[in-house]
Design a protein around this motif. Sequence first.
Motif, PDB file in Angstrom:
ATOM      1  N   ALA A  21       0.819  -1.223   0.000  1.00  0.00           N
ATOM      2  CA  ALA A  21       0.000   0.000   0.000  1.00  0.00           C
ATOM      3  C   ALA A  21       0.844   1.262   0.000  1.00  0.00           C
ATOM      4  O   ALA A  21       0.632   2.162  -0.807  1.00  0.00           O
ATOM      5  CB  ALA A  21      -0.929  -0.020   1.212  1.00  0.00           C
ATOM      6  N   MET A  22       1.818   1.331   0.886  1.00  0.00           N
ATOM      7  CA  MET A  22       2.568   2.583   0.976  1.00  0.00           C
ATOM      8  C   MET A  22       3.591   2.726  -0.146  1.00  0.00           C
ATOM      9  O   MET A  22       4.198   3.769  -0.306  1.00  0.00           O
ATOM     10  CB  MET A  22       3.219   2.730   2.351  1.00  0.00           C
ATOM     11  CG  MET A  22       4.358   1.806   2.617  1.00  0.00           C
ATOM     12  SD  MET A  22       5.194   2.187   4.185  1.00  0.00           S
ATOM     13  CE  MET A  22       4.251   1.269   5.379  1.00  0.00           C
ATOM     14  N   HIS A  23       3.774   1.657  -0.920  1.00  0.00           N
ATOM     15  CA  HIS A  23       4.709   1.736  -2.032  1.00  0.00           C
ATOM     16  C   HIS A  23       4.025   1.975  -3.373  1.00  0.00           C
ATOM     17  O   HIS A  23       4.680   2.063  -4.392  1.00  0.00           O
ATOM     18  CB  HIS A  23       5.562   0.464  -2.092  1.00  0.00           C
ATOM     19  CG  HIS A  23       6.585   0.427  -1.004  1.00  0.00           C
ATOM     20  ND1 HIS A  23       7.834   0.951  -1.149  1.00  0.00           N
ATOM     21  CD2 HIS A  23       6.498   0.005   0.271  1.00  0.00           C
ATOM     22  CE1 HIS A  23       8.499   0.818  -0.019  1.00  0.00           C
ATOM     23  NE2 HIS A  23       7.701   0.242   0.860  1.00  0.00           N
ATOM     24  N   ARG A  24       2.702   2.051  -3.355  1.00  0.00           N
ATOM     25  CA  ARG A  24       2.019   2.382  -4.600  1.00  0.00           C
ATOM     26  C   ARG A  24       2.123   3.879  -4.798  1.00  0.00           C
ATOM     27  O   ARG A  24       2.089   4.640  -3.847  1.00  0.00           O
ATOM     28  CB  ARG A  24       0.550   1.932  -4.537  1.00  0.00           C
ATOM     29  CG  ARG A  24       0.459   0.410  -4.469  1.00  0.00           C
ATOM     30  CD  ARG A  24      -0.887  -0.088  -4.829  1.00  0.00           C
ATOM     31  NE  ARG A  24      -1.293   0.225  -6.173  1.00  0.00           N
ATOM     32  CZ  ARG A  24      -1.891  -0.650  -6.988  1.00  0.00           C
ATOM     33  NH1 ARG A  24      -2.095  -1.886  -6.588  1.00  0.00           N
ATOM     34  NH2 ARG A  24      -2.290  -0.283  -8.176  1.00  0.00           N
ATOM     35  N   ASP A  25       2.255   4.301  -6.056  1.00  0.00           N
ATOM     36  CA  ASP A  25       2.415   5.730  -6.302  1.00  0.00           C
ATOM     37  C   ASP A  25       1.187   6.312  -6.990  1.00  0.00           C
ATOM     38  O   ASP A  25       1.234   7.368  -7.573  1.00  0.00           O
ATOM     39  CB  ASP A  25       3.680   5.994  -7.134  1.00  0.00           C
ATOM     40  CG  ASP A  25       3.676   5.217  -8.437  1.00  0.00           C
ATOM     41  OD1 ASP A  25       2.660   4.541  -8.705  1.00  0.00           O
ATOM     42  OD2 ASP A  25       4.666   5.281  -9.170  1.00  0.00           O
ATOM     43  N   ASP A  26       0.070   5.587  -6.913  1.00  0.00           N
ATOM     44  CA  ASP A  26      -1.139   6.061  -7.585  1.00  0.00           C
ATOM     45  C   ASP A  26      -2.260   6.303  -6.585  1.00  0.00           C
ATOM     46  O   ASP A  26      -3.424   6.129  -6.876  1.00  0.00           O
ATOM     47  CB  ASP A  26      -1.578   5.067  -8.671  1.00  0.00           C
ATOM     48  CG  ASP A  26      -1.735   3.650  -8.129  1.00  0.00           C
ATOM     49  OD1 ASP A  26      -1.366   3.418  -6.961  1.00  0.00           O
ATOM     50  OD2 ASP A  26      -2.218   2.786  -8.872  1.00  0.00           O
ATOM     51  N   LEU A  27      -1.864   6.737  -5.374  1.00  0.00           N
ATOM     52  CA  LEU A  27      -2.838   6.975  -4.313  1.00  0.00           C
ATOM     53  C   LEU A  27      -3.934   7.941  -4.761  1.00  0.00           C
ATOM     54  O   LEU A  27      -5.107   7.733  -4.527  1.00  0.00           O
ATOM     55  CB  LEU A  27      -2.108   7.555  -3.092  1.00  0.00           C
ATOM     56  CG  LEU A  27      -2.934   7.884  -1.871  1.00  0.00           C
ATOM     57  CD1 LEU A  27      -3.558   6.632  -1.290  1.00  0.00           C
ATOM     58  CD2 LEU A  27      -2.064   8.555  -0.805  1.00  0.00           C
ATOM     59  N   ARG A  39      -6.519   6.195  -7.226  1.00  0.00           N
ATOM     60  CA  ARG A  39      -7.298   5.011  -6.867  1.00  0.00           C
ATOM     61  C   ARG A  39      -8.630   5.358  -6.241  1.00  0.00           C
ATOM     62  O   ARG A  39      -9.608   4.662  -6.434  1.00  0.00           O
ATOM     63  CB  ARG A  39      -6.490   4.096  -5.937  1.00  0.00           C
ATOM     64  CG  ARG A  39      -5.545   3.193  -6.688  1.00  0.00           C
ATOM     65  CD  ARG A  39      -4.788   2.311  -5.745  1.00  0.00           C
ATOM     66  NE  ARG A  39      -3.828   3.086  -4.964  1.00  0.00           N
ATOM     67  CZ  ARG A  39      -3.407   2.751  -3.765  1.00  0.00           C
ATOM     68  NH1 ARG A  39      -3.880   1.664  -3.194  1.00  0.00           N
ATOM     69  NH2 ARG A  39      -2.530   3.478  -3.123  1.00  0.00           N
ATOM     70  N   GLY A  40      -8.653   6.439  -5.435  1.00  0.00           N
ATOM     71  CA  GLY A  40      -9.905   6.866  -4.829  1.00  0.00           C
ATOM     72  C   GLY A  40     -10.402   5.918  -3.758  1.00  0.00           C
ATOM     73  O   GLY A  40     -11.486   6.080  -3.235  1.00  0.00           O
ATOM     74  N   ARG A  41      -9.641   4.901  -3.446  1.00  0.00           N
ATOM     75  CA  ARG A  41     -10.039   3.971  -2.398  1.00  0.00           C
ATOM     76  C   ARG A  41      -8.760   3.546  -1.678  1.00  0.00           C
ATOM     77  O   ARG A  41      -7.747   3.280  -2.300  1.00  0.00           O
ATOM     78  CB  ARG A  41     -10.713   2.740  -3.009  1.00  0.00           C
ATOM     79  CG  ARG A  41     -11.392   1.845  -1.984  1.00  0.00           C
ATOM     80  CD  ARG A  41     -12.238   0.813  -2.728  1.00  0.00           C
ATOM     81  NE  ARG A  41     -11.404  -0.197  -3.352  1.00  0.00           N
ATOM     82  CZ  ARG A  41     -11.170  -1.386  -2.805  1.00  0.00           C
ATOM     83  NH1 ARG A  41     -11.691  -1.719  -1.658  1.00  0.00           N
ATOM     84  NH2 ARG A  41     -10.426  -2.262  -3.416  1.00  0.00           N
ATOM     85  N   LEU A  42      -8.846   3.531  -0.367  1.00  0.00           N
ATOM     86  CA  LEU A  42      -7.627   3.263   0.388  1.00  0.00           C
ATOM     87  C   LEU A  42      -7.384   1.785   0.588  1.00  0.00           C
ATOM     88  O   LEU A  42      -8.313   1.014   0.740  1.00  0.00           O
ATOM     89  CB  LEU A  42      -7.735   3.904   1.766  1.00  0.00           C
ATOM     90  CG  LEU A  42      -7.534   5.396   1.794  1.00  0.00           C
ATOM     91  CD1 LEU A  42      -7.968   5.941   3.127  1.00  0.00           C
ATOM     92  CD2 LEU A  42      -6.079   5.703   1.546  1.00  0.00           C
ATOM     93  N   GLY A 101      -5.375  10.180   0.942  1.00  0.00           N
ATOM     94  CA  GLY A 101      -6.164   9.149   0.267  1.00  0.00           C
ATOM     95  C   GLY A 101      -7.638   9.467   0.300  1.00  0.00           C
ATOM     96  O   GLY A 101      -8.412   8.983  -0.519  1.00  0.00           O
ATOM     97  N   GLY A 102      -8.033  10.288   1.266  1.00  0.00           N
ATOM     98  CA  GLY A 102      -9.447  10.631   1.397  1.00  0.00           C
ATOM     99  C   GLY A 102      -9.914  11.591   0.319  1.00  0.00           C
ATOM    100  O   GLY A 102     -11.099  11.685   0.051  1.00  0.00           O
TER     101      GLY A 102
END
Lengths: 186, 311
Positions: A74-80, A83-86, B305-306
């Motif tokens: 999760a913390m290594h993805r760069d498309d936060l 994605r619109g969803r955590l 993220g929100g």
Amino acid sequence: MSQEHPETLLVMDADAIRKAIRRIAHEIVERNTDLSRLVIAGIPTRGVEVAKRILDHIEQIEGVRPEFGVVDVAMHRDDLRRRGRLTAVVPTELPVDLDDRVIVLVDDVLFTGRSCRAALDAISSFGRPARVQYAVLVDRGHRELPIRADYVGKNVPTALEEKIRVRFENLDSVPDSVRVVRAVNS
Amino acid sequence: MSGWTRKDLLGLDELSAEELRIILDTAKAFKGVGERSLKKVPALRGHTMVNFFVEPSTRTRTSFELAAMRLSADVVNISATASSLQKGESLKDTALNLEALRADIIVLRHSSAGASRFLAERLQASIINAGDGAHEHPTQGLLDIFTMIEKRGSLEGAEVAIIGDILFSRVARSNIYALNKLGAKVTLVGPSTLVPKAFEKLGVKVAHRIDDILETADVVNLLRIQHERQRKEYFPGIGEYIKLFGLTKARAERLKPGCLIMHPGPINRGVEIDSDVADGDRSVILEQVTNGLAVRMAVLYLCAGGVGLPS
């Protein structure tokens, strides 16, 4: 707003999953003669479960249990932002120094390849393994990055709007299964 | 699966126990990043965070700055003296300008309670409250709680004493809100001028002698005497304070063996706490600083993220 259609297609039942994971374990043993250098590392959440089952099978086959790890993605993805969803962040747990080890990254579903790329990034901040291999229970296609798995339980061709739902009895309280779920727009 | 949907972090009063746990669990994962040789992850690559500190601060600002950098965000620091607030610009106009520069996250410290809410309601950017007047300091509260849970495993039934200037303390308020929600029993300790009985309405006990809590406390959280905020009428004198409320070496010996000694810093050695006690085995003051980084990474990650989530 999308909804899951009640009709889903069962593509693997508990027996098929067990056989696929056992075959992957055999292939890993065949390809890696020195099991003492091996680390089987799952990608949360269900990749961790697949990794544990692979370890169980390797232990049954060879009488040796390689090291187990968890690699945060999760913390290594760069498309936060996109994605619109955590995704819940899970601590990375690697029991040994990764330098010169062989890591088998394990996930339940291979889709775009971005999780695998993120996991490779995560691993590189812990050390420099001799080799990284990649095992997945299901390859559903639609890659966005040049990534392929070394070990595949089952290839399941899908449409983009479909989802793959992997369920494990010990995590989800339903029998082990892999289903294709068609999401429809309401 | 995460249930976090907030754009901002304004205070712990408004968070549910589940939301508190989401932040704390996320912080646990981020703590590991600081222990790696490569202390950086790409999660907030492409995001811009503005550290907007209208009130002076070194440790909180540095902690947020480092947290953002470890998440690969771009960071801009603005202090009150360097901003156009000095030239008469309103807080809103300054913030609108920051937003026009496409800041995604604004970390705001301000001397007025409610300043962060004021901005959060007007800007699309995520607003993180880094201390607003005597209202709340949520990330300090979270890092205190994180440290307590890390050391104890759980807060259920834990006796936590918060000692000192409660009236002016935003740290105390954030602590009280979160501790209550996570099942701890809170006792506030201080002179009646700084710990009025009215605080009991928050569901806590009030005591006016540190000696009353020494044998029962599982955690003592000592607040700094805020010389800059004190007025003479609240405070008889430093000597008197040490005598009644200072955690001296002799008092520390009466604490339970596993009792945690905490302080949000900066400490006034020899006032709230004796130097030997501050540096002793049970003191977790420096661990609080380390944990602050992990908690702030988690808050930045969750709030970023929100953005774009349905309300």
